[in-house]
Motif scaffolding. Structure first.
Motif, short mmCIF file in Angstrom:
data_model
loop_
_atom_site.label_atom_id
_atom_site.label_comp_id
_atom_site.label_asym_id
_atom_site.label_seq_id
_atom_site.Cartn_x
_atom_site.Cartn_y
_atom_site.Cartn_z
N TYR A 1 3.15 0.33 -8.41
CA TYR A 1 2.04 0.57 -7.51
C TYR A 1 1.75 2.07 -7.43
O TYR A 1 2.66 2.88 -7.57
CB TYR A 1 2.35 0.05 -6.10
CG TYR A 1 2.19 -1.44 -5.98
CD1 TYR A 1 3.20 -2.29 -6.43
CD2 TYR A 1 1.05 -2.02 -5.42
CE1 TYR A 1 3.08 -3.66 -6.33
CE2 TYR A 1 0.92 -3.39 -5.32
CZ TYR A 1 1.93 -4.20 -5.78
OH TYR A 1 1.80 -5.56 -5.69
N TRP A 2 0.47 2.38 -7.17
CA TRP A 2 0.02 3.77 -7.09
C TRP A 2 -0.62 4.05 -5.75
O TRP A 2 -1.26 3.17 -5.16
CB TRP A 2 -1.00 4.06 -8.19
CG TRP A 2 -0.43 4.03 -9.57
CD1 TRP A 2 -0.35 2.95 -10.39
CD2 TRP A 2 0.12 5.13 -10.29
NE1 TRP A 2 0.24 3.31 -11.58
CE2 TRP A 2 0.52 4.64 -11.54
CE3 TRP A 2 0.31 6.48 -10.00
CZ2 TRP A 2 1.12 5.46 -12.51
CZ3 TRP A 2 0.89 7.30 -10.96
CH2 TRP A 2 1.29 6.78 -12.20
N GLY A 3 -0.47 5.29 -5.31
CA GLY A 3 -1.20 5.76 -4.15
C GLY A 3 -2.63 6.13 -4.53
O GLY A 3 -3.00 6.10 -5.71
N GLN A 4 -3.40 6.53 -3.53
CA GLN A 4 -4.82 6.81 -3.76
C GLN A 4 -5.05 8.22 -4.30
O GLN A 4 -6.14 8.53 -4.77
CB GLN A 4 -5.60 6.64 -2.44
CG GLN A 4 -5.48 7.81 -1.46
CD GLN A 4 -4.17 7.83 -0.69
OE1 GLN A 4 -3.29 6.98 -0.89
NE2 GLN A 4 -4.03 8.80 0.20
N GLY A 5 -4.03 9.05 -4.24
CA GLY A 5 -4.14 10.42 -4.73
C GLY A 5 -4.44 11.40 -3.62
O GLY A 5 -5.16 11.08 -2.67
N THR A 6 -3.89 12.60 -3.73
CA THR A 6 -4.16 13.67 -2.78
C THR A 6 -4.40 14.95 -3.56
O THR A 6 -3.66 15.28 -4.49
CB THR A 6 -3.01 13.81 -1.77
OG1 THR A 6 -3.35 14.80 -0.79
CG2 THR A 6 -1.70 14.22 -2.44
N GLN B 1 0.84 -1.19 0.00
CA GLN B 1 0.00 0.00 0.00
C GLN B 1 0.87 1.24 0.00
O GLN B 1 1.87 1.30 0.72
CB GLN B 1 -0.90 -0.01 1.25
CG GLN B 1 -2.07 0.93 1.17
CD GLN B 1 -3.02 0.75 2.36
OE1 GLN B 1 -2.67 0.11 3.34
NE2 GLN B 1 -4.20 1.32 2.25
N CYS C 1 4.76 10.35 0.74
CA CYS C 1 4.22 9.05 0.34
C CYS C 1 5.10 7.97 0.94
O CYS C 1 6.32 7.99 0.75
CB CYS C 1 4.18 8.93 -1.17
SG CYS C 1 3.74 7.30 -1.81
N VAL D 1 0.69 5.17 0.87
CA VAL D 1 -0.14 6.11 1.61
C VAL D 1 0.43 7.51 1.45
O VAL D 1 1.59 7.77 1.80
CB VAL D 1 -0.21 5.74 3.10
CG1 VAL D 1 -1.05 6.75 3.87
CG2 VAL D 1 -0.80 4.34 3.26
N GLU D 2 -0.40 8.41 0.92
CA GLU D 2 0.02 9.78 0.65
C GLU D 2 -0.58 10.73 1.69
O GLU D 2 -1.64 10.46 2.25
CB GLU D 2 -0.46 10.19 -0.75
CG GLU D 2 0.04 9.31 -1.86
CD GLU D 2 -0.82 9.42 -3.10
OE1 GLU D 2 -0.44 8.85 -4.13
OE2 GLU D 2 -1.86 10.08 -3.04
N TYR E 1 -0.58 11.91 -7.49
CA TYR E 1 -0.47 10.48 -7.22
C TYR E 1 1.00 10.09 -7.04
O TYR E 1 1.86 10.48 -7.84
CB TYR E 1 -1.04 9.67 -8.37
CG TYR E 1 -2.52 9.84 -8.58
CD1 TYR E 1 -3.01 10.81 -9.44
CD2 TYR E 1 -3.44 9.02 -7.92
CE1 TYR E 1 -4.37 10.98 -9.65
CE2 TYR E 1 -4.80 9.18 -8.12
CZ TYR E 1 -5.25 10.16 -8.98
OH TYR E 1 -6.60 10.31 -9.17
N ASN F 1 3.83 7.13 -7.12
CA ASN F 1 4.08 5.87 -7.82
C ASN F 1 5.39 5.28 -7.34
O ASN F 1 6.37 5.99 -7.14
CB ASN F 1 4.14 6.11 -9.33
CG ASN F 1 4.51 4.86 -10.10
OD1 ASN F 1 5.66 4.65 -10.47
ND2 ASN F 1 3.53 4.01 -10.33
#
Length: 116
Positions: free
Chosen positions: A105-110, A3, A22, A5-6, A94, A96
């Protein structure tokens, strides 16, 4: 399970600064490149900055001289210091990470919003 996390997004006035963070959580071997991308409404996701495991960096022309990417390999973390923000920097940002063996993998975005 891996996971990303940002944190650190928000609303800021033009000319202001924000710092995005991140962190990669989970069982991983090692992290190769890490980076930040952004996506504004109606626009394709674009690269903002990337950094290799050795610390080499590259930036989008639009952010050169204003943004700085860095990483802490001991913490599996990447940061984006954003200075002199402009309204056109408004987007979802995002994180990465390119993980050894496991892939991208990518974060959920902020959300970053810069008001004029």
């Amino acid at each position: 399970q891996v996971q990303l996390v940002e944190s650190g997004g928000g609303v800021v006035q033009a000319g202001g600064s924000l710092r995005l963070s991140c962190t990669v959580f989970g069982s991983i071997f090692s992290i190769n490149d890490m980076g930040w991308y952004r996506q504004a409404p109606g626009i394709q996701r674009e690269l903002v900055a990337r950094i290799t495991s050795g610390g080499s960096t590259n930036y989008a022309d639009s952010v050169k001289g204003r943004f700085t990417i860095s990483r802490d390999n001991a913490k599996n973390a990447v940061y984006l210091q954003m200075n002199s923000l402009k309204p056109e920097d408004t987007a979802v940002y995002y994180c990465n990470a390119l993980l050894k063996v496991l892939g991208s993998y990518w974060g959920q975005g902020t959300q970053v919003t810069v008001s004029s």
